[in-house]
Motif scaffolding. Structure first.
Motif, PDB file in Angstrom:
ATOM      1  N   HIS A 217       0.815  -1.222   0.000  1.00 45.48           N
ATOM      2  CA  HIS A 217       0.000   0.000   0.000  1.00 45.48           C
ATOM      3  C   HIS A 217       0.848   1.272   0.000  1.00 45.48           C
ATOM      4  O   HIS A 217       0.308   2.379  -0.107  1.00 45.48           O
ATOM      5  CB  HIS A 217      -0.933   0.022   1.213  1.00 45.48           C
ATOM      6  CG  HIS A 217      -1.888  -1.126   1.260  1.00 45.48           C
ATOM      7  ND1 HIS A 217      -2.719  -1.457   0.214  1.00 45.48           N
ATOM      8  CD2 HIS A 217      -2.143  -2.044   2.237  1.00 45.48           C
ATOM      9  CE1 HIS A 217      -3.448  -2.510   0.523  1.00 45.48           C
ATOM     10  NE2 HIS A 217      -3.124  -2.884   1.753  1.00 45.48           N
ATOM     11  N   THR A 218       2.144   1.118   0.163  1.00 49.54           N
ATOM     12  CA  THR A 218       3.025   2.288   0.155  1.00 49.54           C
ATOM     13  C   THR A 218       3.403   2.645  -1.279  1.00 49.54           C
ATOM     14  O   THR A 218       3.257   1.837  -2.201  1.00 49.54           O
ATOM     15  CB  THR A 218       4.322   2.029   0.944  1.00 49.54           C
ATOM     16  OG1 THR A 218       5.073   0.978   0.304  1.00 49.54           O
ATOM     17  CG2 THR A 218       4.018   1.614   2.378  1.00 49.54           C
TER      18      THR A 218
ATOM     19  N   ALA B  67      -2.323   8.190   7.492  1.00 49.00           N
ATOM     20  CA  ALA B  67      -2.117   9.016   6.301  1.00 49.00           C
ATOM     21  C   ALA B  67      -3.381   8.954   5.464  1.00 49.00           C
ATOM     22  O   ALA B  67      -4.141   7.981   5.544  1.00 49.00           O
ATOM     23  CB  ALA B  67      -0.924   8.508   5.500  1.00 49.00           C
ATOM     24  N   ASP B  68      -3.624   9.975   4.647  1.00 45.48           N
ATOM     25  CA  ASP B  68      -4.832   9.986   3.820  1.00 45.48           C
ATOM     26  C   ASP B  68      -4.881   8.766   2.899  1.00 45.48           C
ATOM     27  O   ASP B  68      -5.741   7.921   3.022  1.00 45.48           O
ATOM     28  CB  ASP B  68      -4.876  11.259   2.970  1.00 45.48           C
ATOM     29  CG  ASP B  68      -5.286  12.458   3.807  1.00 45.48           C
ATOM     30  OD1 ASP B  68      -5.853  12.244   4.880  1.00 45.48           O
ATOM     31  OD2 ASP B  68      -5.029  13.595   3.385  1.00 45.48           O
TER      32      ASP B  68
ATOM     33  N   ILE C 247       0.610  12.823   4.910  1.00 46.61           N
ATOM     34  CA  ILE C 247       1.509  11.828   4.348  1.00 46.61           C
ATOM     35  C   ILE C 247       2.457  11.335   5.430  1.00 46.61           C
ATOM     36  O   ILE C 247       2.953  12.124   6.252  1.00 46.61           O
ATOM     37  CB  ILE C 247       2.297  12.384   3.136  1.00 46.61           C
ATOM     38  CG1 ILE C 247       3.175  11.290   2.507  1.00 46.61           C
ATOM     39  CG2 ILE C 247       3.118  13.604   3.508  1.00 46.61           C
ATOM     40  CD1 ILE C 247       3.779  11.705   1.167  1.00 46.61           C
ATOM     41  N   VAL C 248       2.692  10.037   5.446  1.00 46.83           N
ATOM     42  CA  VAL C 248       3.643   9.429   6.373  1.00 46.83           C
ATOM     43  C   VAL C 248       4.834   8.948   5.562  1.00 46.83           C
ATOM     44  O   VAL C 248       4.668   8.269   4.538  1.00 46.83           O
ATOM     45  CB  VAL C 248       3.009   8.244   7.133  1.00 46.83           C
ATOM     46  CG1 VAL C 248       4.060   7.531   7.981  1.00 46.83           C
ATOM     47  CG2 VAL C 248       1.872   8.740   8.017  1.00 46.83           C
TER      48      VAL C 248
ATOM     49  N   GLY D 274      -8.147   5.934   5.801  1.00 43.30           N
ATOM     50  CA  GLY D 274      -6.847   6.157   5.190  1.00 43.30           C
ATOM     51  C   GLY D 274      -5.914   5.008   5.514  1.00 43.30           C
ATOM     52  O   GLY D 274      -6.352   3.922   5.931  1.00 43.30           O
ATOM     53  N   LEU D 275      -4.633   5.220   5.339  1.00 41.11           N
ATOM     54  CA  LEU D 275      -3.644   4.190   5.665  1.00 41.11           C
ATOM     55  C   LEU D 275      -3.249   4.301   7.128  1.00 41.11           C
ATOM     56  O   LEU D 275      -2.870   5.381   7.593  1.00 41.11           O
ATOM     57  CB  LEU D 275      -2.397   4.346   4.789  1.00 41.11           C
ATOM     58  CG  LEU D 275      -2.531   4.027   3.305  1.00 41.11           C
ATOM     59  CD1 LEU D 275      -1.184   4.205   2.612  1.00 41.11           C
ATOM     60  CD2 LEU D 275      -3.038   2.607   3.090  1.00 41.11           C
TER      61      LEU D 275
END
Length: 450
Positions: free
Chosen positions: A152-153, A255-256, A169-170, A239-240
Motif C-alpha cells: 500500500h506504500t 495518512a490519507d 503523508i507518512v 486512510g492508511l
C-alpha cells in the motif's frame, strides 16, 4: 574476432550515456541499450524532478518573508496538477536533449532490456548484438519495507506521478530521500509525519549537521517519530494506518492515502543474465575493481549498480574514466576521496570530506580541532524568523589541513561546491584564514571562523 560494437553500454542513465559519448568521441563504435526514458533515475525519477519540487515548496516561505521587507500579504494556493505537469514537461524536454546527444555522437540506441547470452553477446528484444567491451550502468531502484501491507506504500519514483496532493503523508525512513520529501511536502502544505529507526535522521552525516536539520524540520511542523519501527500498514476507510513500535510501546499513525517508503535502494540486476557472462555479484551489487572492471575482464560496471557511492556525478566520472582508459589512451581511476554531497532539505545541508567522528577515529581525538559557527543570516533579520545557519570545519592540528567542511542553511550546496575545491586540493585552515571575505554573505563565515 570481429564484433558489432567496440562498446555496448547497458543503461541510458548518467553513467552509461557519459561513457558512450566519451568513447564515441575517441572513435569507438558504440551502442547503448535502454528500455525506459533516457537520463536514468536522476533525470526521470530523482535529482531533477525532486529539485524542481524543492523550488516549488519554498514559495510559501518567500511570500511570508516578503512582508518583513514591506510587501503586502500574498494569498496564493498550489495547483498540484499544474506543478506536476510542468515538472514532467521539463523531463520530456531533457529526454529530447539526451536523444540529440546520442544522435550527435553517432551512438546507436537500442530500445529494450539487454540480457547476456554469453560474455560478448546480448539479447535486446528480438535483436542479438555482440561487443568487444560491455559496460553495465543499469542503476538501482527503491525498495519497500518487508512488513505486512507494504504494497500500500509508494516509493520515491511514484511521487512525481501523484494525481492529487495528499493532505496527510507518512514517510518511512530517515535517509536523504525521506528527509527531502518530508520537507518538500511540508513546504507544499501537507501534514507530514516521518518515522525513523534511530534518534536522528541522516545516518552517516556529521552529527552537528544531522541535529541542525532535524531541529529545523520539527520547528517547521514536521513530526519526526524517532526510535520507531513500522510493523504493519493497513488500508482502511479512514486512510492508511501505519502501526509502529517504539520503546516497548505501540502507536498508529494515519495518512490519507499515501505513505512513502524511503527505506533504501538496490541495484537493478534481476533481468541481466549476469550468470551467463560470469559476472560476480557481492552483497547484491556488481563487484568491480578500481578500474570498474568486473570478474569478466572485458565487462565493466559503473554507477549505482556497483553500490559504491550512489551519486549522479560519481557515475558520470566513473563512466568517463572508463572511456578515457580504454578508448582514449588516458588511463585513470575514479577518486572517491572528498566527494561533496548535499541534502536538499529545508534548511539545505551540504558536506565534503570527513565528519568529526570519522576524523577523530582516523587521526585521534587530540589531533582534531573543530571550528563551528551558528548564526542567523542577514536575510532573516527583517523576517522575524529564527532560522539558523550552521558551518563547521574539521581540521588536523598536526598539518593544519581542513579534513571536512559541513553546512546547514540557505544555499549550502552552492557554497560547499566551492569549498570542496579547496578541501580536494588539501587547503589548510591558514589558507581559509588568509582568504578575504565577501561581505555581507553567509559564506564568509568559512574564512572568518577562529
Amino acid at each position: 574476432m570481429s564484433y558489432d560494437f567496440d562498446l555496448l553500454a547497458i543503461g541510458g542513465g548518467s553513467g552509461g550515456i557519459a561513457a558512450a559519448r566519451r568513447a564515441a568521441e575517441y572513435g569507438a563504435k558504440v551502442g547503448i541499450a535502454e528500455f525506459d526514458r533516457l537520463g536514468g533515475t536522476c533525470v526521470n525519477r530523482g535529482c531533477i524532478p525532486k529539485k524542481l519540487m524543492v523550488y516549488a515548496s519554498h514559495f510559501p516561505d518567500y511570500f511570508q518573508d516578503a512582508q518583513g521587507y514591506g510587501w503586502s500579504p500574498v494569498h496564493s494556493t498550489l495547483d498540484w496538477t499544474k506543478m506536476i505537469a510542468a515538472v514532467n514537461q521539463e523531463l520530456d524536454r531533457l529526454n529530447g536533449v539526451y536523444q540529440r546527444m546520442l544522435d550527435n555522437a553517432k551512438v546507436k540506441l537500442f530500445r529494450g532490456y539487454a540480457r547476456f547470452l554469453d560474455p560478448h553477446t546480448l539479447e535486446i528484444g528480438d535483436t542479438k548484438v555482440t561487443a568487444d567491451k560491455i559496460l553495465i550502468a543499469v542503476g538501482g531502484h527503491p525498495i519497500r519495507p518487508d512488513i505486512p501491507g507494504s504494497e500500500h506504500t509508494i516509493v520515491s519514483d511514484d511521487m512525481f506521478r501523484l494525481k492529487e496532493q495528499p493532505k496527510r503523508i507518512v514517510i518511512i525512513g530517515g535517509g536523504y530521500i525521506g528527509v527531502e520529501f518530508a520537507c518538500i511536502m511540508n513546504g507544499l502544505g501537507s501534514e507530514v509525519t516521518q518515522i525513523i529507526r534511530r534518534e536522528k535522521i541522516l545516518r552517516g552525516f556529521d552529527e552537528d549537521l544531522r541535529s541542525c536539520v532535524q531541529e529545523a524540520m520539527e520547528k517547521h511542523g514536521i513530526r519526526i517519530v524517532t526510535n520507531s519501527t513500522p510493523t504493519a500498514i493497513e488500508k482502511t476507510s479512514e486512510g492508511l494506518k501505519i502501526h509502529i513500535e517504539n520503546d516497548n510501546a505501540s502507536e498508529i499513525v494515519v495518512a490519507d492515502a499515501v505513505s512513502l517508503a524511503a527505506t533504501g535502494r538496490k541495484p537493478n540486476l534481476a533481468k541481466l543474465g549476469l550468470e551467463n557472462a560470469g559476472v560476480e555479484v557481492s552483497n547484491g551489487a556488481i563487484a568491480v575493481n578500481q578500474y570498474s572492471q568486473t570478474s569478466c575482464e572485458h565487462i565493466y560496471a559503473v554507477g549505482d549498480c556497483t553500490d559504491r557511492i550512489n551519486l549522479t556525478p560519481v557515475a558520470i566520472n566513473e563512466g568517463r574514466a572508463f572511456a578515457d582508459t580504454h578508448f582514449g589512451g588516458k588511463s585513470r581511476v575514479m577518486s572517491y576521496e572528498n566527494i561533496p554531497s548535499a541534502v536538499f532539505s529545508t534548511p539545505e545541508a551540504a558536506t565534503v570530506g570527513l565528519t568529526e567522528a570519522e576524523a577523530r577515529e582516523k587521526y585521534g581525538d587530540d589531533a582534531i580541532k573543530i571550528y563551528r559557527a551558528k548564526f542567523r543570516s542577514t536575510y532573516y533579520t527583517l523576517t522575524g524568523k529564527d532560522e539558523k545557519t550552521m558551518m563547521k570545519l574539521v581540521v588536523d592540528r598536526n598539518t593544519d589541513r581542513v579534513l571536512g567542511a559541513h553546512m546547514v542553511g540557505d544555499n549550502a550546496a552552492e557554497i560547499i561546491q566551492g569549498v570542496a575545491i579547496a578541501v580536494k586540493m588539501g587547503a589548510k585552515k591558514s589558507d581559509f584564514d588568509a582568504t578575504v571575505a565577501i561581505h555581507p554573505t553567509a559564506a564568509e563565515e568559512f574564512v572568518t571562523m577562529r
